[in-house]
Design a protein around this motif. Structure first.
Motif, PDB file in Angstrom:
ATOM      1  N   ALA A  20       0.865  -1.180   0.000  1.00  0.00           N
ATOM      2  CA  ALA A  20       0.000   0.000   0.000  1.00  0.00           C
ATOM      3  C   ALA A  20       0.903   1.232   0.000  1.00  0.00           C
ATOM      4  CB  ALA A  20      -0.924  -0.007   1.210  1.00  0.00           C
ATOM      5  N   PRO A  21       0.347   2.409  -0.267  1.00  0.00           N
ATOM      6  CA  PRO A  21       1.174   3.628  -0.293  1.00  0.00           C
ATOM      7  C   PRO A  21       1.858   3.937   1.027  1.00  0.00           C
ATOM      8  CG  PRO A  21      -0.899   4.005  -1.443  1.00  0.00           C
ATOM      9  CD  PRO A  21      -1.016   2.659  -0.778  1.00  0.00           C
ATOM     10  N   THR A  22       1.251   3.542   2.158  1.00  0.00           N
ATOM     11  CA  THR A  22       1.875   3.766   3.463  1.00  0.00           C
ATOM     12  C   THR A  22       1.904   2.464   4.244  1.00  0.00           C
ATOM     13  OG1 THR A  22      -0.179   4.269   4.665  1.00  0.00           O
ATOM     14  CG2 THR A  22       0.902   6.098   3.498  1.00  0.00           C
ATOM     15  N   ARG A  23       2.774   2.388   5.238  1.00  0.00           N
ATOM     16  CA  ARG A  23       2.863   1.189   6.061  1.00  0.00           C
ATOM     17  C   ARG A  23       1.574   0.977   6.858  1.00  0.00           C
ATOM     18  NH1 ARG A  23       8.970   2.284   8.420  1.00  0.00           N
ATOM     19  NH2 ARG A  23      10.061   2.024   6.412  1.00  0.00           N
ATOM     20  N   GLU A  24       0.992   2.076   7.308  1.00  0.00           N
ATOM     21  CA  GLU A  24      -0.251   1.954   8.064  1.00  0.00           C
ATOM     22  C   GLU A  24      -1.349   1.341   7.211  1.00  0.00           C
ATOM     23  OE1 GLU A  24       1.654   4.642   7.868  1.00  0.00           O
ATOM     24  OE2 GLU A  24       2.512   4.572   9.895  1.00  0.00           O
ATOM     25  N   GLU A  25      -1.448   1.784   5.972  1.00  0.00           N
ATOM     26  CA  GLU A  25      -2.456   1.228   5.063  1.00  0.00           C
ATOM     27  C   GLU A  25      -2.171  -0.240   4.759  1.00  0.00           C
ATOM     28  OE1 GLU A  25      -3.967   4.503   1.990  1.00  0.00           O
ATOM     29  OE2 GLU A  25      -1.783   4.594   2.264  1.00  0.00           O
ATOM     30  N   ALA A  26      -0.902  -0.575   4.631  1.00  0.00           N
ATOM     31  CA  ALA A  26      -0.536  -1.963   4.353  1.00  0.00           C
ATOM     32  C   ALA A  26      -0.905  -2.861   5.530  1.00  0.00           C
ATOM     33  CB  ALA A  26       0.952  -2.067   4.047  1.00  0.00           C
ATOM     34  N   ARG A  27      -0.612  -2.409   6.744  1.00  0.00           N
ATOM     35  CA  ARG A  27      -0.961  -3.203   7.918  1.00  0.00           C
ATOM     36  C   ARG A  27      -2.482  -3.353   8.047  1.00  0.00           C
ATOM     37  NH1 ARG A  27       3.827  -0.732  10.252  1.00  0.00           N
ATOM     38  NH2 ARG A  27       2.624   1.096  10.935  1.00  0.00           N
ATOM     39  N   ALA A  28      -3.204  -2.289   7.744  1.00  0.00           N
ATOM     40  CA  ALA A  28      -4.665  -2.356   7.797  1.00  0.00           C
ATOM     41  C   ALA A  28      -5.192  -3.317   6.730  1.00  0.00           C
ATOM     42  CB  ALA A  28      -5.263  -0.962   7.596  1.00  0.00           C
ATOM     43  N   LEU A  29      -4.582  -3.288   5.552  1.00  0.00           N
ATOM     44  CA  LEU A  29      -4.970  -4.208   4.479  1.00  0.00           C
ATOM     45  C   LEU A  29      -4.767  -5.651   4.911  1.00  0.00           C
ATOM     46  CD1 LEU A  29      -5.684  -4.765   1.442  1.00  0.00           C
ATOM     47  CD2 LEU A  29      -3.223  -4.608   0.982  1.00  0.00           C
ATOM     48  N   PHE A  30      -3.626  -5.919   5.516  1.00  0.00           N
ATOM     49  CA  PHE A  30      -3.321  -7.278   5.961  1.00  0.00           C
ATOM     50  C   PHE A  30      -4.319  -7.736   7.022  1.00  0.00           C
ATOM     51  CE2 PHE A  30      -1.292 -10.361   8.723  1.00  0.00           C
ATOM     52  CZ  PHE A  30      -0.760 -11.272   7.814  1.00  0.00           C
ATOM     53  N   GLN A  31      -4.543  -6.912   8.017  1.00  0.00           N
ATOM     54  CA  GLN A  31      -5.450  -7.287   9.095  1.00  0.00           C
ATOM     55  C   GLN A  31      -6.872  -7.454   8.579  1.00  0.00           C
ATOM     56  OE1 GLN A  31      -4.696  -8.154  12.186  1.00  0.00           O
ATOM     57  NE2 GLN A  31      -2.505  -7.746  11.927  1.00  0.00           N
ATOM     58  N   ASP A  32      -7.314  -6.567   7.712  1.00  0.00           N
ATOM     59  CA  ASP A  32      -8.671  -6.650   7.178  1.00  0.00           C
ATOM     60  C   ASP A  32      -8.852  -7.902   6.327  1.00  0.00           C
ATOM     61  OD1 ASP A  32     -11.307  -5.347   6.888  1.00  0.00           O
ATOM     62  OD2 ASP A  32     -10.761  -5.251   4.769  1.00  0.00           O
ATOM     63  N   ASN A  33      -7.815  -8.265   5.610  1.00  0.00           N
ATOM     64  CA  ASN A  33      -7.910  -9.438   4.745  1.00  0.00           C
ATOM     65  C   ASN A  33      -8.037 -10.732   5.538  1.00  0.00           C
ATOM     66  OD1 ASN A  33      -7.780 -10.397   1.914  1.00  0.00           O
ATOM     67  ND2 ASN A  33      -5.972 -11.486   2.634  1.00  0.00           N
ATOM     68  N   HIS A  34      -7.600 -10.714   6.792  1.00  0.00           N
ATOM     69  CA  HIS A  34      -7.625 -11.925   7.618  1.00  0.00           C
ATOM     70  C   HIS A  34      -8.580 -11.807   8.802  1.00  0.00           C
ATOM     71  CE1 HIS A  34      -3.703 -12.073   5.515  1.00  0.00           C
ATOM     72  NE2 HIS A  34      -3.971 -13.354   5.426  1.00  0.00           N
ATOM     73  N   ARG A  35      -9.548 -10.904   8.699  1.00  0.00           N
ATOM     74  CA  ARG A  35     -10.402 -10.643   9.850  1.00  0.00           C
ATOM     75  C   ARG A  35     -11.287 -11.836  10.225  1.00  0.00           C
ATOM     76  NH1 ARG A  35     -12.717  -7.262   5.820  1.00  0.00           N
ATOM     77  NH2 ARG A  35     -14.847  -7.839   5.222  1.00  0.00           N
ATOM     78  N   ARG A  36     -11.493 -12.765   9.292  1.00  0.00           N
ATOM     79  CA  ARG A  36     -12.315 -13.931   9.623  1.00  0.00           C
ATOM     80  C   ARG A  36     -11.488 -15.144  10.056  1.00  0.00           C
ATOM     81  NH1 ARG A  36     -17.081 -15.058   5.408  1.00  0.00           N
ATOM     82  NH2 ARG A  36     -15.613 -14.352   3.807  1.00  0.00           N
ATOM     83  N   VAL A  37     -10.193 -14.953  10.208  1.00  0.00           N
ATOM     84  CA  VAL A  37      -9.354 -16.019  10.772  1.00  0.00           C
ATOM     85  C   VAL A  37      -9.470 -15.911  12.285  1.00  0.00           C
ATOM     86  CG1 VAL A  37      -7.055 -17.031  10.915  1.00  0.00           C
ATOM     87  CG2 VAL A  37      -7.784 -15.885   8.805  1.00  0.00           C
ATOM     88  N   GLY A  38     -10.315 -16.755  12.869  1.00  0.00           N
ATOM     89  CA  GLY A  38     -10.648 -16.628  14.281  1.00  0.00           C
ATOM     90  C   GLY A  38      -9.578 -17.156  15.213  1.00  0.00           C
ATOM     91  N   ARG A  39      -9.790 -16.926  16.471  1.00  0.00           N
ATOM     92  CA  ARG A  39      -8.841 -17.353  17.494  1.00  0.00           C
ATOM     93  C   ARG A  39      -8.645 -18.867  17.462  1.00  0.00           C
ATOM     94  NH1 ARG A  39      -6.904 -15.320  22.374  1.00  0.00           N
ATOM     95  NH2 ARG A  39      -6.342 -16.902  23.918  1.00  0.00           N
ATOM     96  N   ALA A  40      -9.722 -19.618  17.292  1.00  0.00           N
ATOM     97  CA  ALA A  40      -9.614 -21.080  17.288  1.00  0.00           C
ATOM     98  C   ALA A  40      -8.726 -21.557  16.145  1.00  0.00           C
ATOM     99  CB  ALA A  40     -11.000 -21.706  17.193  1.00  0.00           C
ATOM    100  N   GLN A  41      -8.847 -20.927  14.961  1.00  0.00           N
ATOM    101  CA  GLN A  41      -8.013 -21.297  13.824  1.00  0.00           C
ATOM    102  C   GLN A  41      -6.548 -20.988  14.088  1.00  0.00           C
ATOM    103  OE1 GLN A  41     -10.839 -19.116  11.001  1.00  0.00           O
ATOM    104  NE2 GLN A  41      -9.876 -20.577   9.632  1.00  0.00           N
ATOM    105  N   ARG A  42      -6.291 -19.864  14.709  1.00  0.00           N
ATOM    106  CA  ARG A  42      -4.907 -19.474  14.996  1.00  0.00           C
ATOM    107  C   ARG A  42      -4.280 -20.421  16.021  1.00  0.00           C
ATOM    108  NH1 ARG A  42      -5.353 -12.818  15.278  1.00  0.00           N
ATOM    109  NH2 ARG A  42      -7.222 -12.652  13.998  1.00  0.00           N
ATOM    110  N   LEU A  43      -5.048 -20.750  17.041  1.00  0.00           N
ATOM    111  CA  LEU A  43      -4.547 -21.687  18.046  1.00  0.00           C
ATOM    112  C   LEU A  43      -4.248 -23.047  17.424  1.00  0.00           C
ATOM    113  CD1 LEU A  43      -6.959 -20.795  20.977  1.00  0.00           C
ATOM    114  CD2 LEU A  43      -4.485 -20.407  20.950  1.00  0.00           C
ATOM    115  N   GLN A  44      -5.109 -23.469  16.503  1.00  0.00           N
ATOM    116  CA  GLN A  44      -4.897 -24.760  15.843  1.00  0.00           C
ATOM    117  C   GLN A  44      -3.622 -24.742  15.003  1.00  0.00           C
ATOM    118  OE1 GLN A  44      -8.099 -25.960  13.280  1.00  0.00           O
ATOM    119  NE2 GLN A  44      -7.137 -27.898  12.730  1.00  0.00           N
ATOM    120  N   ARG A  45      -3.371 -23.640  14.312  1.00  0.00           N
ATOM    121  CA  ARG A  45      -2.174 -23.540  13.476  1.00  0.00           C
ATOM    122  C   ARG A  45      -0.910 -23.613  14.334  1.00  0.00           C
ATOM    123  NH1 ARG A  45      -4.111 -18.673   9.309  1.00  0.00           N
ATOM    124  NH2 ARG A  45      -5.796 -19.882   8.334  1.00  0.00           N
ATOM    125  N   ILE A  46      -0.942 -22.976  15.501  1.00  0.00           N
ATOM    126  CA  ILE A  46       0.214 -23.037  16.397  1.00  0.00           C
ATOM    127  C   ILE A  46       0.426 -24.464  16.894  1.00  0.00           C
ATOM    128  CG2 ILE A  46       1.097 -22.290  18.646  1.00  0.00           C
ATOM    129  CD1 ILE A  46      -0.345 -19.604  18.135  1.00  0.00           C
TER     130      ILE A  46
END
Length: 435
Positions: A276-302
């Protein structure tokens, strides 16, 4: 020390910029996913940026869990798609994927050489042994890694013999004498091996020019040895610089063991780019793109990666090296396991901090979340360290990330002298051997 002064750059035609939540954006074009136009537009834009190749990964199975939220592994056949793209492009390499575990070498040899003819010398083969899908081919259990690579070696050997069985020089096409071909030069291969019996010859002559480059993606010791023997490129899963340096060193050693030059095998990590044009926008893009990756999925991946069940741990508790299981058979890649172990050892994150890491939310490839300038700077560090010979761009989050990759990041690499300004040749091998 880098082995080549210029980077080799490919781009994935799997529309990773629409995975996660990206496909839901207005104007994403997701409705055209199963058309050749979708991939063709990306390939043409990549050709305008003078990339070495476009690459279509493929799979022979369909995990259903992801399909409720995204397109997952559903796709057109990779080789048929590349054949369509070949007609509307002129110079970019076209790498398709064919499995050695579920395919047959005669059919693969014919398909690949057909693509080579139709693209006028621009075909490439991503040699995969596959990890799943055995039930779709009447195989009760997935063969072991060693068994798959044993078959892959024989499969690849047969394909290459078939390509040589009908040399282009055998074609005479002499109207005056009436001789179409010199049949003394078209020879059966009479292969009898552990997995295949193939008489040959191939019913298609070799393209009269450079051959078909091979890509390989295995990261195990057996896979790296196989790459050292046959691959021109390795699609590496190297999530951090240390892993990339280690794999580059291993590939060089195996190349020498097989009497090849290390520089002839190009390590090309998949590079996930959230730009993205700025780091803040890039971080927001990343987080928004993964907003449906829930806590249970993350715990399972670990838990799958390092064997640690954090489901009952409070968010503010820190992980230390002492918390890591001594032994664990990871359900994820060895490089992913090693990366998470290093993160715990080096940073001792809280549970909340670990759950928020890109390595948990997204792919296990090398990831850059930032501006095109950030990406160019980090690529330069990896290249100068001799850890990579290029990369395969895997843009994420939105079509804008794809645009910034091709229209901002790549020109920066050109300006830095790390990438070509224009093509010097028209075949895929000519791109690979420019420097």
């Amino acid at each position: 020390m880098k082995l080549r002064p210029k980077l080799c750059i490919g781009i994935s035609l799997a529309p990773t910029w629409l995975s996660g939540e990206g496909w839901r954006l207005d104007g994403s074009g997701i409705e055209g996913l199963y058309s050749s136009d979708f991939a063709l537009e990306t390939a043409q834009r990549a050709e305008a940026a003078h990339l070495d190749f476009a690459f279509r990964p493929d799979a022979s199975f369909l995990p259903l869990a992801i399909m409720d939220q995204s397109f997952g592994f559903s796709s057109l056949d990779a080789t048929l798609l590349m054949t369509s793209v070949a007609r509307e492009t002129r110079r970019i390499g076209l790498v398709t994927t064919i499995s050695t575990t579920f395919g047959h070498p005669y059919q693969a040899a014919r398909q690949l050489m057909s693509l080579h003819w139709l693209s006028k010398g621009r075909a490439g083969w991503n040699v995969v042994t596959a990890l799943q899908g055995n039930e779709n081919f009447g195989v009760a259990e997935m063969p072991s890694s060693d068994a798959r690579y044993l078959r892959a070696r024989e499969f690849t050997d047969v394909v290459r013999k078939l390509w040589s069985s009908f040399p282009s020089g055998a074609l005479l096409v002499d109207r005056e004498t009436g001789r179409y071909a010199d049949t003394d030069l078209i020879l059966p291969i009479n292969h009898r091996g552990q997995g295949f019996e193939v008489k040959g010859p191939l019913n298609l002559p070799a393209f009269p020019g450079p051959g078909i480059p091979l890509m390989q993606a295995g990261g195990s010791a057996t896979g790296i040895d196989f790459a050292g023997e046959v691959a021109d490129m390795v699609f590496g899963m190297t999530p951090d610089l240390a892993t990339a340096q280690q794999m580059r060193s291993q590939l060089s050693a195996r190349a020498v063991a097989h009497r090849r030059a290390p520089r002839d095998i190009r390590l090309l990590p998949g590079l996930s780019l959230y730009l993205a044009p700025t780091r803040e926008e890039a971080r927001a893009l990343f987080q928004d793109n993964h907003r449906r990756v829930g806590r249970a999925q993350r715990l399972q991946r670990i838990q799958e990666a390092i064997g640690l069940d954090l489901s009952s741990w409070p968010d503010d508790r820190r992980l230390t090296p002492a918390d890591l299981p001594k032994t664990h058979h990871s359900m994820r890649s060895a490089s992913h396991r090693a990366l998470l172990q290093r993160i715990v050892s080096d940073t001792q994150p809280t549970v909340a901090e670990l759950l928020a890491r890109p390595e948990i939310l997204s792919s296990v490839h090398w990831q850059i979340v930032g501006t095109p300038e950030d990406a160019a700077r980090e690529i330069a560090v990896w290249h100068d360290a001799g850890a990579i010979d290029g990369f395969i761009a895997v843009p994420g989050g939105s079509p804008e990330s794809l645009r910034l990759t091709l229209e901002d990041l790549v020109p920066r690499l050109v300006s830095d002298g790390r990438f070509r300004r224009d093509y010097a040749g028209d075949t895929f091998f000519s791109h690979l051997t420019e420097d």
